[in-house]
Design a protein around this motif. Structure first.
Motif, PDB file in Angstrom:
ATOM      1  N   LYS A 188       0.832  -1.206   0.000  1.00 20.84           N
ATOM      2  CA  LYS A 188       0.000   0.000   0.000  1.00 20.84           C
ATOM      3  C   LYS A 188       0.869   1.259   0.000  1.00 20.84           C
ATOM      4  N   ALA A 189       1.953   1.220   0.772  1.00 20.20           N
ATOM      5  CA  ALA A 189       2.855   2.373   0.819  1.00 20.20           C
ATOM      6  C   ALA A 189       3.518   2.605  -0.530  1.00 20.20           C
ATOM      7  N   SER A 190       3.840   1.537  -1.239  1.00 14.38           N
ATOM      8  CA  SER A 190       4.490   1.650  -2.547  1.00 14.38           C
ATOM      9  C   SER A 190       3.563   2.282  -3.575  1.00 14.38           C
ATOM     10  N   LEU A 191       2.271   1.977  -3.496  1.00 17.21           N
ATOM     11  CA  LEU A 191       1.311   2.591  -4.411  1.00 17.21           C
ATOM     12  C   LEU A 191       1.257   4.112  -4.231  1.00 17.21           C
ATOM     13  N   LYS A 192       1.432   4.560  -2.990  1.00 18.95           N
ATOM     14  CA  LYS A 192       1.327   5.987  -2.685  1.00 18.95           C
ATOM     15  C   LYS A 192       2.664   6.725  -2.791  1.00 18.95           C
ATOM     16  N   TYR A 193       3.760   5.988  -2.843  1.00 21.07           N
ATOM     17  CA  TYR A 193       5.078   6.616  -2.745  1.00 21.07           C
ATOM     18  C   TYR A 193       5.391   7.585  -3.888  1.00 21.07           C
ATOM     19  N   PRO A 194       5.132   7.249  -5.167  1.00 23.51           N
ATOM     20  CA  PRO A 194       5.506   8.196  -6.237  1.00 23.51           C
ATOM     21  C   PRO A 194       4.901   9.575  -6.040  1.00 23.51           C
ATOM     22  N   ASP A 195       3.639   9.641  -5.647  1.00 24.60           N
ATOM     23  CA  ASP A 195       3.005  10.941  -5.424  1.00 24.60           C
ATOM     24  C   ASP A 195       3.608  11.650  -4.223  1.00 24.60           C
ATOM     25  N   TRP A 196       3.875  10.895  -3.144  1.00 25.68           N
ATOM     26  CA  TRP A 196       4.484  11.487  -1.945  1.00 25.68           C
ATOM     27  C   TRP A 196       5.878  12.020  -2.255  1.00 25.68           C
ATOM     28  N   LYS A 197       6.651  11.248  -3.000  1.00 31.42           N
ATOM     29  CA  LYS A 197       8.033  11.633  -3.278  1.00 31.42           C
ATOM     30  C   LYS A 197       8.099  12.873  -4.161  1.00 31.42           C
ATOM     31  N   ARG A 198       7.156  13.046  -5.055  1.00 26.94           N
ATOM     32  CA  ARG A 198       7.141  14.247  -5.902  1.00 26.94           C
ATOM     33  C   ARG A 198       7.025  15.519  -5.074  1.00 26.94           C
ATOM     34  N   LYS A 199       6.485  15.404  -3.858  1.00 28.03           N
ATOM     35  CA  LYS A 199       6.272  16.559  -2.986  1.00 28.03           C
ATOM     36  C   LYS A 199       7.332  16.670  -1.888  1.00 28.03           C
ATOM     37  N   PRO A 202      12.105  15.309  -4.371  1.00 27.40           N
ATOM     38  CA  PRO A 202      12.017  14.239  -5.372  1.00 27.40           C
ATOM     39  C   PRO A 202      13.360  13.776  -5.931  1.00 27.40           C
ATOM     40  N   GLY A 203      14.355  14.656  -5.928  1.00 25.50           N
ATOM     41  CA  GLY A 203      15.652  14.267  -6.478  1.00 25.50           C
ATOM     42  C   GLY A 203      16.595  13.627  -5.476  1.00 25.50           C
ATOM     43  N   LEU A 204      16.172  13.560  -4.196  1.00 21.73           N
ATOM     44  CA  LEU A 204      17.063  13.061  -3.147  1.00 21.73           C
ATOM     45  C   LEU A 204      16.889  11.558  -2.968  1.00 21.73           C
ATOM     46  N   LYS A 205      17.874  10.785  -3.411  1.00 15.91           N
ATOM     47  CA  LYS A 205      17.880   9.335  -3.247  1.00 15.91           C
ATOM     48  C   LYS A 205      19.325   8.874  -3.030  1.00 15.91           C
ATOM     49  N   PRO A 206      19.863   9.096  -1.842  1.00 17.10           N
ATOM     50  CA  PRO A 206      21.273   8.765  -1.608  1.00 17.10           C
ATOM     51  C   PRO A 206      21.592   7.279  -1.761  1.00 17.10           C
ATOM     52  N   TRP A 207      20.579   6.407  -1.647  1.00 14.91           N
ATOM     53  CA  TRP A 207      20.800   4.987  -1.864  1.00 14.91           C
ATOM     54  C   TRP A 207      21.061   4.674  -3.345  1.00 14.91           C
ATOM     55  N   THR A 208      20.663   5.602  -4.228  1.00 16.32           N
ATOM     56  CA  THR A 208      20.918   5.454  -5.657  1.00 16.32           C
ATOM     57  C   THR A 208      22.055   6.358  -6.113  1.00 16.32           C
ATOM     58  N   PHE A 209      22.147   7.550  -5.496  1.00 19.76           N
ATOM     59  CA  PHE A 209      23.180   8.524  -5.848  1.00 19.76           C
ATOM     60  C   PHE A 209      24.063   8.771  -4.628  1.00 19.76           C
ATOM     61  N   PRO A 210      25.145   8.007  -4.462  1.00 17.48           N
ATOM     62  CA  PRO A 210      25.977   8.088  -3.251  1.00 17.48           C
ATOM     63  C   PRO A 210      26.527   9.472  -2.962  1.00 17.48           C
ATOM     64  N   GLU A 211      26.694  10.293  -3.997  1.00 19.29           N
ATOM     65  CA  GLU A 211      27.238  11.638  -3.780  1.00 19.29           C
ATOM     66  C   GLU A 211      26.290  12.507  -2.963  1.00 19.29           C
ATOM     67  N   GLN A 212      25.027  12.096  -2.824  1.00 25.03           N
ATOM     68  CA  GLN A 212      24.062  12.854  -2.018  1.00 25.03           C
ATOM     69  C   GLN A 212      24.129  12.481  -0.541  1.00 25.03           C
ATOM     70  N   ASN A 213      24.868  11.464  -0.206  1.00 26.59           N
ATOM     71  CA  ASN A 213      24.895  10.966   1.173  1.00 26.59           C
ATOM     72  C   ASN A 213      25.714  11.896   2.064  1.00 26.59           C
ATOM     73  N   ALA A 214      25.031  12.547   3.003  1.00 25.23           N
ATOM     74  CA  ALA A 214      25.695  13.501   3.902  1.00 25.23           C
ATOM     75  C   ALA A 214      25.930  12.936   5.289  1.00 25.23           C
ATOM     76  N   LEU A 215      25.736  11.620   5.487  1.00 24.06           N
ATOM     77  CA  LEU A 215      25.943  11.016   6.800  1.00 24.06           C
ATOM     78  C   LEU A 215      27.418  11.045   7.184  1.00 24.06           C
ATOM     79  N   PRO A 216      27.727  11.133   8.471  1.00 24.51           N
ATOM     80  CA  PRO A 216      29.132  11.036   8.892  1.00 24.51           C
ATOM     81  C   PRO A 216      29.682   9.645   8.591  1.00 24.51           C
TER      82      PRO A 216
END
Length: 252
Positions: A188-199, A202-216
């Motif tokens: 159920k969460a997956s069905l709703k995720y695309p709309d939620w993520k657009r808001k 939307p471009g932040l996905k550090p699991w896909t783009f490691p350069e976005q990862n700001a964790l220590p």
């Protein structure tokens, strides 16, 4: 996955391949649920190998396979990674946060969840690793000790020997969630995720783009093996079970 020194090691390609083979091997899948675009089948017990550089441990692994209609594999993969979104749909969760980054595809995190009264609530500190393999997406994790995140008062520190997800695109998308009710919530969460993520960034996905990862950064040398026998012995066998149950159709 243990190094010879006894500290935790970061899974490599062979560990992911081994996990994938375990998920796909064997027969004996039994249908448990089919409704509203979701089909859940179960295999239990599954004999699971946990890699050890000097030996191997055998542990029983109960597996669930969920086929989700109208959800693509990449979306399900994003839902399982997105900590901010999990707070929207995981009603059993008390808290979750990322502790630090180990590599481009491995981190350490904290998760706690509510248990029915009178049981104490549980929590984990785990190492999580992930790897896209063609049309397959894999996530595996297991418990570790971190010196700055010891067991908390009023919680029971739980131990995960090995848990994970294999997500595949085969016309329908197949994952291996932890149990049936959670499977339905993830769907159920997956069905709703695309709309939620657009808001929500939307471009932040550090699991896909490691350069976005700001964790220590965390060194694997800071971590050690978390075994059940090193924790306090909590005997809850004499407690009365709370019969209150959440509806499987609870909105996310």
């Amino acid at each position: 996955v243990f190094c010879e020194s006894g500290i935790e090691c970061i899974p490599d390609d062979s560990d992911f391949s081994s996990f994938r083979e375990q998920c796909l091997s064997g027969a004996g899948w039994t249908s448990r649920y089919s409704r509203g675009g979701v089909t859940v089948t179960e295999m239990s017990p599954l004999s699971a190998l946990r890699s050890n550089k000097t030996s191997t441990e055998m542990s029983p692994l109960s597996a669930l396979r969920i086929a989700c209609k109208d959800v693509n594999a990449e979306t399900l993969y994003d839902v399982l990674h997105d900590t901010s979104y999990r707070k929207k749909w995981d009603t059993n969760m008390i808290d979750t946060y990322d502790i630090g980054r180990l590599t481009a595809n491995a981190d350490v995190g904290y998760y706690s969840w509510k248990c029915p009264s009178p049981l104490k609530n549980r929590d984990f500190v785990t190492m999580r690793s992930w790897l896209p393999l063609g049309n397959d997406y894999l996530i595996i994790n297991y418990s570790v000790k971190h010196p700055k995140h010891p067991p908390k008062k009023d919680y029971v520190r739980a131990v995960s020997l090995l848990t994970g997800y294999l997500i595949q695109s085969n016309g329908t998308d197949t994952g291996l969630p932890k149990h049936e009710v959670l499977s339905l919530k993830i769907y159920k969460a997956s069905l709703k995720y695309p709309d939620w993520k657009r808001k929500h960034e939307p471009g932040l996905k550090p699991w896909t783009f490691p350069e976005q990862n700001a964790l220590p950064s965390v060194s694997v040398s800071e971590l050690s093996v978390q075994r059940a026998d090193s924790l306090e012995n909590i005997d809850e066998s004499g407690l009365s079970e709370d019969k209150t149950r959440h509806s499987e159709d609870e909105e996310t």
